[in-house]
Motif scaffolding. Sequence first.
Motif, PDB file in Angstrom:
ATOM      1  N   GLN A  84       0.826  -1.181  -0.016  1.00  0.00           N
ATOM      2  CA  GLN A  84       0.184  -0.173   0.025  1.00  0.00           C
ATOM      3  C   GLN A  84       0.897   1.254   0.298  1.00  0.00           C
ATOM      4  OE1 GLN A  84      -2.340   1.612   3.654  1.00  0.00           O
ATOM      5  NE2 GLN A  84      -3.883   0.776   2.458  1.00  0.00           N
ATOM      6  N   TRP A  95      -2.648   4.026  -3.376  1.00  0.00           N
ATOM      7  CA  TRP A  95      -2.510   2.749  -4.326  1.00  0.00           C
ATOM      8  C   TRP A  95      -2.134   1.389  -3.561  1.00  0.00           C
ATOM      9  CZ3 TRP A  95       1.351  -0.889  -5.169  1.00  0.00           C
ATOM     10  CH2 TRP A  95       1.194  -1.547  -6.267  1.00  0.00           C
ATOM     11  N   GLU A  96      -2.851   0.321  -4.122  1.00  0.00           N
ATOM     12  CA  GLU A  96      -2.601  -0.873  -3.455  1.00  0.00           C
ATOM     13  C   GLU A  96      -2.507  -2.141  -4.356  1.00  0.00           C
ATOM     14  OE1 GLU A  96      -5.595  -0.183   0.263  1.00  0.00           O
ATOM     15  OE2 GLU A  96      -6.057  -1.710  -1.080  1.00  0.00           O
ATOM     16  N   ASP A 146       3.500   8.234  -7.032  1.00  0.00           N
ATOM     17  CA  ASP A 146       3.425   7.229  -7.954  1.00  0.00           C
ATOM     18  C   ASP A 146       4.821   6.263  -7.636  1.00  0.00           C
ATOM     19  OD1 ASP A 146       2.880   5.483  -9.865  1.00  0.00           O
ATOM     20  OD2 ASP A 146       3.227   6.835 -11.238  1.00  0.00           O
ATOM     21  N   ALA A 160       3.218   2.133 -10.935  1.00  0.00           N
ATOM     22  CA  ALA A 160       1.998   1.799 -10.016  1.00  0.00           C
ATOM     23  C   ALA A 160       0.805   2.556 -10.635  1.00  0.00           C
ATOM     24  CB  ALA A 160       2.021   2.062  -8.596  1.00  0.00           C
ATOM     25  N   SER A 161       0.730   3.784 -11.138  1.00  0.00           N
ATOM     26  CA  SER A 161      -0.334   4.568 -12.072  1.00  0.00           C
ATOM     27  C   SER A 161      -0.711   3.762 -13.068  1.00  0.00           C
ATOM     28  CB  SER A 161       0.020   5.972 -12.177  1.00  0.00           C
ATOM     29  OG  SER A 161       1.249   5.960 -12.889  1.00  0.00           O
ATOM     30  N   PRO A 164      -4.215   1.399 -11.508  1.00  0.00           N
ATOM     31  CA  PRO A 164      -4.611   2.105 -10.290  1.00  0.00           C
ATOM     32  C   PRO A 164      -5.632   1.176  -9.505  1.00  0.00           C
ATOM     33  CG  PRO A 164      -5.795   2.733 -12.316  1.00  0.00           C
ATOM     34  CD  PRO A 164      -4.576   1.901 -12.577  1.00  0.00           C
ATOM     35  N   ARG A 165      -5.395   1.130  -8.094  1.00  0.00           N
ATOM     36  CA  ARG A 165      -6.218   0.361  -7.426  1.00  0.00           C
ATOM     37  C   ARG A 165      -5.928   1.010  -5.618  1.00  0.00           C
ATOM     38  NH1 ARG A 165      -3.502  -3.548  -7.954  1.00  0.00           N
ATOM     39  NH2 ARG A 165      -4.418  -4.492  -9.769  1.00  0.00           N
ATOM     40  N   SER A 166      -7.093   1.100  -4.990  1.00  0.00           N
ATOM     41  CA  SER A 166      -7.023   1.481  -3.275  1.00  0.00           C
ATOM     42  C   SER A 166      -8.272   1.082  -2.919  1.00  0.00           C
ATOM     43  CB  SER A 166      -6.681   2.906  -3.477  1.00  0.00           C
ATOM     44  OG  SER A 166      -8.029   3.576  -4.112  1.00  0.00           O
TER      45      SER A 166
END
Length: 272
Positions: A84, A95-96, A146, A160-161, A164-166
């Motif tokens: 995370q 972000w995860e 990022d 990571a961008s 995308p996931r969170s």
Amino acid sequence: MNSLTVLIFFLSSLTISLTTTTTTPSGTIQRTTKQQILASIPPSSPDNSQPFLTSPSGKYTALLLRRETAPTAGGFGNDFCYIQVQETSSGQSLWESECAPVSTANTCSLIFDDNGLDVFDGSNPVWDTGADNDFLETLQLVDEGDMRIIDRDGELAWKASDDPRSNQGCGLPGSAGLAPESPPFAKPLGGDVSNLPFGQGSQQGGGSAISNPSLGLGFNGQQEQQQQQQQQQPLVDNTAFESGCSRRVLGGFFGVGLGLVIMVVVMVHGHV
């Protein structure tokens, strides 16, 4: 010691100092081994989060997290380990990585390797960035939040961008990676007939409605089908007058007629 020796010593010290400073800039991790461990969390650890990288200004922090499955989540008791990136001051998720199920008996680890970042369940990989490059060298967390992986040529291999996931809520009811609360065949019988297993129907209303799997009908349905078939069959005339009389009926009519004839003859002769 002459002036030339002093100058050489000074330049050597300066070069070493500059090299040490420039190879590990703030917000980066240099990969120095084939599989470099960045963080690890043993099972049942009271410390279920391990920070491993902070952005240059300190605004964002990257952590390895371990979460147990909530008792009401309907899973099978796995833990979940994932990365995370969060805002340092508020803890808000930016972000995860995906919720990766791990055994409750194994240590989960975050490794920097040829796949980029790799989450391990003991010795088994359960998630990675998929960078797949033998020359990955630098992990960065920039002040925009990022996270990036750079190869030895300075080329961007992953960020990571792009994925995308969170706020997945790993381990909580309805989160990714969890099995359904119960298998469909484990629900109680009754109620919605269409959802009962093996074609079984509701037994309400006094009549058995256990169906024939090959026809998809209950007993009541079979009776209705038989009635429909009978209604569709051609009519058969079973009356004696229109489809042929029996001998007993014909004999009766013949006897009555003969009696009338004899009676008429007697009356005629009597008058004569």
